[in-house]
Design an enzyme around this catalytic site. Structure first.
Site, short mmCIF file in Angstrom:
data_model
loop_
_atom_site.label_atom_id
_atom_site.label_comp_id
_atom_site.label_asym_id
_atom_site.label_seq_id
_atom_site.Cartn_x
_atom_site.Cartn_y
_atom_site.Cartn_z
CG ASP A 102 -2.31 0.41 0.98
OD1 ASP A 102 -2.49 1.43 0.29
OD2 ASP A 102 -3.23 -0.28 1.44
CG ASP A 204 -4.98 5.42 0.94
OD1 ASP A 204 -5.97 4.69 1.10
OD2 ASP A 204 -4.82 6.51 1.54
CD GLU A 268 -9.02 4.00 -1.49
OE1 GLU A 268 -9.88 3.49 -0.73
OE2 GLU A 268 -8.07 4.68 -1.07
CG HIS A 329 -8.94 -1.53 4.45
ND1 HIS A 329 -8.71 -1.57 3.11
CD2 HIS A 329 -8.51 -0.32 4.87
CE1 HIS A 329 -8.15 -0.44 2.71
NE2 HIS A 329 -8.03 0.35 3.77
CG ASP A 330 -11.35 1.90 3.89
OD1 ASP A 330 -11.01 1.84 5.08
OD2 ASP A 330 -10.62 2.39 2.99
#
Length: 523
Positions: A102, A204, A268, A329-330
């Site tokens: 990430d 990210d 993302e 994870h969000d």
């Protein structure tokens, strides 16, 4: 130089996301770590995935659980050491897998040495590495922008008499990619990991990379019907998806292309189709895979899902490769959003659509959101904006490996409560042919065996209020997929030989069973 097929492994590969705090704990502190990941790699090999993406493990105060980075080129002691990372990387590659990390480009921790220098004085050489502005003439923040986690995006710094920008928490100041030195330092951080053999990055929240305060206030979102003070109450006209973002993305891709086997960049950027499609780049010189979150936000309805698939396929630039994701994870887990009865149908959809799929850890077990008692909540989004259903702790609960104490995840107290119901652990599902784990394994074997599923063209065949059917075609070989979104038996309109059924009977014929997904070879 690697051949083109190998360099584009991601076109036929399947990515698996690991949230390291919750995957496997090797030292009993209740928090997963790098050595824990290494110890469970064979689970991923047996599953049949091709690449692992690991959420941040860099040094961090953990205000946002690793997304507030204080050093981009090291490992937080919570997760291990650089030696642990090197061993993990070697073990991943020894198993024929790829490793993605990430990268958090838009903000650092407020404890990063760069920011400590930046805020030390207005004339510090690193002052412009972050976004600073004077208050309005009458006082107050420079713009009306609202942070993702609530409150103003501007934080007053008494020492230097200016505001600094943060798109998320005040402890996550925005890095100024318009500053050439800051930009070079961030690209150097990417190069640090590439040079060590990392195969790519998931980048990210890149849509926040070049906010432009000079353009002023964001307009009110007239369509918003939620609570005041939510970031969605304004249209992010000047704070996200700015034209300068694509310069940042092109620089990242140019760096990725300097390696003999080009590195993969997965971006993302939440938004409408027209917005995230732009991250491919006008000349396909952006991200190879801008994450497609259409299904992660969609109502679980066959007509809606089919419409989104068709719209996405139609919008893709010529030569661009699609991708799909149902969980991360969000966002709430797919087995919670669609219902546990539909989890197998969702897995069939994810692994048979055209493009690269990403599986979120635990979805291969049918994990659902875990209820988090109020006194165990740790997510700053929930803490800052309670009662709005924004908390991400439920989908971040640790994965259970067996039915023992600590679920085989830890010998200590897990950092978040776990779902310890019988059957929702790896050991229990290993020997159960009808388990979600073995369903995923069968699907992934089929995907690998059928070129039409990996690289074939896509076409919607039919859709109604219960069943969605489509086909994949390559070199004249036709594969049909029928998905029953309902809890009632439905007619099966596709003929041909059954290759896979979520019922466990891969020779099944006749009507679709309730909640059945079926894959067939068409004549």
């Amino acid at each position: 130089m690697s051949d083109a097929k190998n360099a584009e492994w991601w076109k036929t590969g399947v990515i698996y996301q690991i949230y390291p705090r919750s995957f496997m704990d090797s030292d009993g502190d209740g928090i997963g770590d790098l050595a824990g990941i290494e110890s469970r790699l064979d689970h991923l090999v047996r599953l049949g995935i091709d690449a692992i993406w690991i959420s941040p493990f860099y040094p961090s105060p953990m205000v946002d659980f690793g997304y507030d980075v204080s050093d981009y080129t090291d490992v937080d002691p919570l997760f291990g050491t650089m030696a642990d990372f090197e061993r993990l990387l070697a073990a991943v590659h020894a198993r024929g897998l790829k490793l993605l990390l990430d990268f958090v480009p838009c903000h650092s921790s407020d404890r990063h040495p760069w920011f400590l220098e930046s805020r030390s004085s207005r004339d510090n050489p690193k002052r412009d590495w972050y976004v600073w502005r004077d208050p309005l003439p009458g006082g107050g923040p420079p713009t009306n922008w609202i942070a993702e986690f609530g409150g103003s995006t501007w934080e007053w710094d008494e020492g230097t008499g200016q505001y600094y920008l943060h798109s998320f928490l005040p402890e996550q100041p925005t890095i100024n990619w318009r500053n050439p030195q800051a930009r070079a330092a961030m690209l150097d951080a990417m190069r640090f990991w590439f040079d060590r053999g990392v195969d790519g990055f998931r980048v990210d929240a890149v849509d926040h990379a070049a906010p432009n305060p000079e353009r002023g206030d964001n307009p009110v979102n007239a369509a918003w019907e939620g609570p005041e003070g939510h970031t969605m109450s304004l249209l992010a006209a000047h704070s996200r998806h700015q034209p300068e973002v694509f310069d940042v993305v092109r620089d990242m891709r140019a760096l990725a292309r300097t390696y003999p086997e080009e590195k993969l960049l997965v971006g993302e950027a939440y938004g409408e189709i027209r917005e995230f499609i732009e991250y491919y780049g006008a000349e396909l010189d952006g991200f190879q895979l801008p994450f497609n979150f259409l299904l992660i936000n969609a109502e679980w309805n066959p007509v809606i899902v089919a419409g989104l698939v068709d719209a996405y396929e139609a919008a893709l630039p010529e030569g661009a490769w699609p991708n799909w994701v149902l969980g991360n994870h969000d966002r709430a887990r797919i087995a919670t959003r669609a219902g546990p009865g539909q989890a197998a149908v969702a897995a069939t959809l994810l692994l048979t659509l055209r493009g690269t799929p990403t599986i979120y850890q635990g979805d291969e077990l049918g994990m659902e959101n875990v209820e988090i008692p109020a006194d165990r909540v740790v997510d700053p989004w929930e803490i800052n904006m309670p009662g709005q259903g924004l908390g991400r702790d439920p989908e971040r609960a640790p994965l259970a490996w067996d039915a023992g104490a600590g679920g085989g995840f830890t010998t200590g107290e897990p950092w978040l409560p776990m779902d310890t119901r019988p059957g929702l652990n790896v050991a229990a599902q290993e020997g159960d042919p009808a388990s979600m784990l073995n369903l995923h394994r069968r699907l992934l074997r089929l995907r690998r065996a059928e070129p039409a599923l990996m690289q074939g063209d896509y076409r919607t065949l039919s859709v109604d209020d219960a069943v969605f059917c489509y086909e994949r075609v390559r070199n004249g070989r036709r594969i049909g997929v029928a998905l029953n979104f309902s809890d009632r038996a439905r007619p099966m309109d596709l003929g041909g030989e059954t290759l896979f059924s979520t019922t466990g009977d891969d020779a099944r014929t006749g009507d679709l069973a309730p909640n059945e997904g079926r894959v067939v070879r068409l004549a």
